[in-house]
Design an enzyme around this catalytic site. Sequence first.
Site, PDB file in Angstrom:
ATOM      1  N   LYS A   1       0.860  -1.183   0.000  1.00 61.18           N
ATOM      2  CA  LYS A   1       0.000   0.000   0.000  1.00 61.18           C
ATOM      3  C   LYS A   1       0.897   1.234   0.000  1.00 61.18           C
ATOM      4  O   LYS A   1       1.731   1.409   0.892  1.00 61.18           O
ATOM      5  CB  LYS A   1      -0.900   0.003   1.227  1.00 61.18           C
ATOM      6  CG  LYS A   1      -1.729   1.283   1.324  1.00 61.18           C
ATOM      7  CD  LYS A   1      -2.789   1.194   2.388  1.00 61.18           C
ATOM      8  CE  LYS A   1      -3.517   2.516   2.519  1.00 61.18           C
ATOM      9  NZ  LYS A   1      -4.554   2.460   3.553  1.00 61.18           N
TER      10      LYS A   1
ATOM     11  N   LYS B   1      -2.244  -1.437  -3.826  1.00 62.52           N
ATOM     12  CA  LYS B   1      -3.090  -0.248  -3.737  1.00 62.52           C
ATOM     13  C   LYS B   1      -2.247   1.007  -3.803  1.00 62.52           C
ATOM     14  O   LYS B   1      -1.241   1.049  -3.104  1.00 62.52           O
ATOM     15  CB  LYS B   1      -3.835  -0.318  -2.406  1.00 62.52           C
ATOM     16  CG  LYS B   1      -4.725   0.858  -2.121  1.00 62.52           C
ATOM     17  CD  LYS B   1      -5.324   0.676  -0.760  1.00 62.52           C
ATOM     18  CE  LYS B   1      -6.066   1.961  -0.404  1.00 62.52           C
ATOM     19  NZ  LYS B   1      -6.394   2.000   0.976  1.00 62.52           N
TER      20      LYS B   1
ATOM     21  N   TYR C   1     -15.288   1.202  -6.702  1.00 61.97           N
ATOM     22  CA  TYR C   1     -16.565   1.885  -6.459  1.00 61.97           C
ATOM     23  C   TYR C   1     -17.486   1.754  -7.663  1.00 61.97           C
ATOM     24  O   TYR C   1     -18.672   2.044  -7.571  1.00 61.97           O
ATOM     25  CB  TYR C   1     -16.318   3.362  -6.106  1.00 61.97           C
ATOM     26  CG  TYR C   1     -15.410   3.496  -4.887  1.00 61.97           C
ATOM     27  CD1 TYR C   1     -15.926   3.353  -3.608  1.00 61.97           C
ATOM     28  CD2 TYR C   1     -14.043   3.702  -5.028  1.00 61.97           C
ATOM     29  CE1 TYR C   1     -15.103   3.426  -2.494  1.00 61.97           C
ATOM     30  CE2 TYR C   1     -13.204   3.785  -3.921  1.00 61.97           C
ATOM     31  CZ  TYR C   1     -13.741   3.647  -2.658  1.00 61.97           C
ATOM     32  OH  TYR C   1     -12.920   3.699  -1.561  1.00 61.97           O
TER      33      TYR C   1
HETATM   34  C1  PBG Z   1      -7.257   3.668   5.577  1.00 56.05           C
HETATM   35  C2  PBG Z   1      -7.613   3.381   4.160  1.00 56.05           C
HETATM   36  C3  PBG Z   1      -7.445   4.274   3.110  1.00 56.05           C
HETATM   37  C4  PBG Z   1      -8.016   3.668   1.997  1.00 56.05           C
HETATM   38  C5  PBG Z   1      -8.499   2.413   2.382  1.00 56.05           C
HETATM   39  N1  PBG Z   1      -8.218   2.239   3.737  1.00 56.05           N
HETATM   40  C6  PBG Z   1      -6.908   5.663   3.066  1.00 56.05           C
HETATM   41  C7  PBG Z   1      -5.603   5.957   3.654  1.00 56.05           C
HETATM   42  O1  PBG Z   1      -4.735   5.098   3.815  1.00 56.05           O
HETATM   43  O2  PBG Z   1      -5.422   7.132   3.998  1.00 56.05           O
HETATM   44  C8  PBG Z   1      -8.106   4.332   0.661  1.00 56.05           C
HETATM   45  C9  PBG Z   1      -9.164   3.842  -0.259  1.00 56.05           C
HETATM   46  C10 PBG Z   1      -9.526   4.791  -1.344  1.00 56.05           C
HETATM   47  O3  PBG Z   1      -8.908   5.852  -1.546  1.00 56.05           O
HETATM   48  O4  PBG Z   1     -10.491   4.475  -2.044  1.00 56.05           O
HETATM   49  N2  PBG Z   1      -6.493   2.805   6.277  1.00 56.05           N
END
Ligand code: PBG
Length: 330
Positions: free
Chosen positions: A201, A255, A320
């Site tokens: 991530k 991600k 989404y």
């Molecule tokens: C938080 C989390 C995030 C997303 C999923 N879980 C945001 C972040 O890490 O600040 C992002 C998902 C998206 O942008 O659609 N742990």
Amino acid sequence: MTSAAFPALRLRRTRTHAWSRALVAETSLGPADLIWPLFVTEGEGVEEPIATLPGVSRWSVDRIAERAREARDLGIPCIALFPNTPAALRSDDAAEAFNPDNLICRAVAAAKAAAPEVGVLTDVALDPYTAHGHDGLVDASGYVLNDATVQKLAAQALVQAAAGADIVAPSDMMDGRVGAIRSALEQAGHANVQIMAYAAKYASAFYGPFRDAVGSRGLLKGDKKGYQMDPANALEALREVALDLAEGADHVMVKPGLPYLDIVRRVKERFEVPVFAYQVSGEYAMIEAAAAAGAGDRDALMIETLMAFKRAGCAGILTYHAPAAARLLS
Ligand code: PBG
């Protein structure tokens, strides 16, 4: 490999007709490839549109139950739930995350009661519950503490599993959290609860609309570069995946999605495990904005990008666009 050359070989031949294009298609995309992320809010009968995510809303628990039935009817196998915790329940110690009757646990239970055949995935991270918007506990200097956070994440995963979550998905990027969650689940009798690790991530600029949706954008102090990955790195992503698999992850996730398909491909080739990608909020918003600006056809942009995830090696995609895509594909 073929040894024929032009004109014996004309690659356009099979492209001439729709039926032969269908016959030779190398990749398939269907509703069963999709995971639908949904935002939950307090109240009853509530739908709250999210300005930076056109077409996406927060739903009250009763309406999450409707969405679960909708997923089932569309052939979408799994939904992912994210809470917009009321401001008064956010705190430095994220205590609401471990409340077995919190918003997310009530939503999980309602979704499972409404459509038991639909998988429910929950996010394990403290950001919807902290007053500072970080995914973990923060010390006086602002540092996000690793080991203390990991203990909290294991407790969070347990209340979610007890509420009926089928997959817990740690999105926090602390070291060692998959192992801690796996052994906590095992000890609590949740041996069959799956873990989808947000393994690679990245600290991304594409998360803005999500933070609006869960109400953490205005709260966030600083950035998440001290725990989420540097977009410059790929070898490090492979190390993250190796660790999470060794600790007991059933699936791994990359991600954001589209800008990181090289990572998806490398993870798939190296580890041969189910790889998922999260087409995140900013990616969704870009497609919607492009379509609204007349730069392209929204449905075509949507299906082409989702197909690209499958071609790169994804077992499935969190998007989404899931309900809209499923409607087009079925
Ligand atoms: C938080 C989390 C995030 C997303 C999923 N879980 C945001 C972040 O890490 O600040 C992002 C998902 C998206 O942008 O659609 N742990």
